[in-house]
Scaffold this motif. Structure first.
Motif, PDB file in Angstrom:
ATOM      1  N   LEU A  34      11.022  62.241 -16.954  1.00 27.49           N
ATOM      2  CA  LEU A  34       9.589  62.226 -17.227  1.00 27.49           C
ATOM      3  C   LEU A  34       9.301  62.093 -18.720  1.00 27.49           C
ATOM      4  O   LEU A  34       8.317  61.464 -19.112  1.00 27.49           O
ATOM      5  CB  LEU A  34       8.930  63.489 -16.678  1.00 27.49           C
ATOM      6  N   CYS A  36       8.200  64.167 -21.058  1.00 24.31           N
ATOM      7  CA  CYS A  36       6.905  64.693 -21.503  1.00 24.31           C
ATOM      8  C   CYS A  36       7.006  65.431 -22.835  1.00 24.31           C
ATOM      9  O   CYS A  36       8.050  65.985 -23.189  1.00 24.31           O
ATOM     10  CB  CYS A  36       6.337  65.636 -20.438  1.00 24.31           C
ATOM     11  N   ALA A 136       3.984  63.497 -10.528  1.00 24.53           N
ATOM     12  CA  ALA A 136       5.359  63.070 -10.276  1.00 24.53           C
ATOM     13  C   ALA A 136       6.001  63.964  -9.217  1.00 24.53           C
ATOM     14  O   ALA A 136       5.588  65.106  -9.005  1.00 24.53           O
ATOM     15  CB  ALA A 136       6.175  63.132 -11.571  1.00 24.53           C
ATOM     16  N   ARG A 261       6.772  58.664 -10.391  1.00 19.73           N
ATOM     17  CA  ARG A 261       5.770  59.173 -11.327  1.00 19.73           C
ATOM     18  C   ARG A 261       4.661  58.139 -11.471  1.00 19.73           C
ATOM     19  O   ARG A 261       4.873  56.938 -11.252  1.00 19.73           O
ATOM     20  CB  ARG A 261       6.388  59.462 -12.699  1.00 19.73           C
TER      21      ARG A 261
END
Length: 271
Positions: A34, A36, A136, A261
């Motif tokens: 991901l 992030c 996600a 995602r």
């Protein structure tokens, strides 16, 4: 969640030995994928015993993580030793206890296929994530990539042909790349991506593989618990013959999950 249809998920310790130990491996790679930033507000839908929450807390320095699960037993297990940034509550994926646009990232691990209405749950996730935020999830590749389960169900059908009705390798069509991609797109999410995540599932010996099936946590163990003892023993020996053991007794298999995602656009269709 329909526990009669999908198997009971309530006891944290039993789940950890059966599936949680592998889920944690996937969760770490999922969070890395991901990519992030730090300091975000996360929501873990269907948090179970806290595998995904733990990975987020360890890697992402989140501002806060809220885990939601319908099982009070799982929530109690998740709270044990949880990081200070995490909070867990009993709740439903179809009615999340979060205000509109109340989080930056919504994640979910190994839950989507067990929900009676995945699309409705995804719409609820979209509701609570901010514009630009991520939604996600990851699910096991039951059809092709979850080796110890596929071997189990082949053995189960060999000793009891009626097991085909419960075979997870046939029951969860959403757990494939194109259905996942389509579900995310239908929810109005953009920049949708799907990727495989492969992990090794190494069992110390056959008992390490077999005994978690006796705890009743999940579809396959639920099937085992309903068998006559004589049939159960036949299944045990059929499965033992079907798995490759090394000289030291260890059984090395693999498991694949599909991760998906998508980003919530600034303006959702129809709004």
């Amino acid at each position: 969640m329909d526990e009669q249809r999908f198997g009971v998920w309530v006891v944290g310790d039993s789940y950890e030995r059966y599936m949680g130990r592998w889920s944690r491996l996937v969760a770490e790679r999922f969070v890395a994928w991901l990519g992030c930033a730090d300091g975000l507000r996360w929501l873990d839908v269907g948090c179970g015993t806290g595998a995904l929450t733990g990975a987020v807390a360890a890697r992402c320095r989140p501002r806060a993580v809220l885990g939601v699960d319908p099982s009070s037993g799982f929530v109690a297990s998740a709270r044990v030793g949880a990081p200070a940034v995490a909070r867990f509550v009993v709740g439903d994926a179809a009615s999340l206890p979060v205000p509109d646009e109340g989080c930056d990232v919504v994640g979910s691990g190994l839950v989507l296929n067990f929900l009676p209405a995945p699309g409705a749950a995804l719409a609820e996730a979209v509701r609570v994530v901010r514009p630009g935020g991520l939604v996600a999830a990851y699910v096991w590749d039951y059809a092709d990539g979850m080796e110890f389960l596929s071997r189990f169900w082949r053995a189960a059908v060999a000793v009891d042909p009626s097991a085909v009705e419960q075979d997870e390798t046939r029951r969860f069509p959403v757990c494939r790349p194109e259905p996942l991609r389509a579900l995310w797109a239908e929810a109005g999410l953009v920049d949708v991506a799907v990727t495989p995540i492969d992990v090794d599932t190494v069992f110390g010996d056959f008992d390490d593989l077999w005994e978690p099936f006796l705890a009743g946590q999940g579809p396959a163990p639920g099937f085992v618990s309903g068998l006559d003892p004589v049939v159960r023993e036949r299944l045990r020996e059929t499965l033992r013959a079907a798995v490759p053991a090394r000289e030291d007794g260890a059984i090395a298999l693999t498991a694949r999950a599909w991760a998906v995602r998508g980003r919530r656009p600034d303006r959702l269709p129809g709004r």
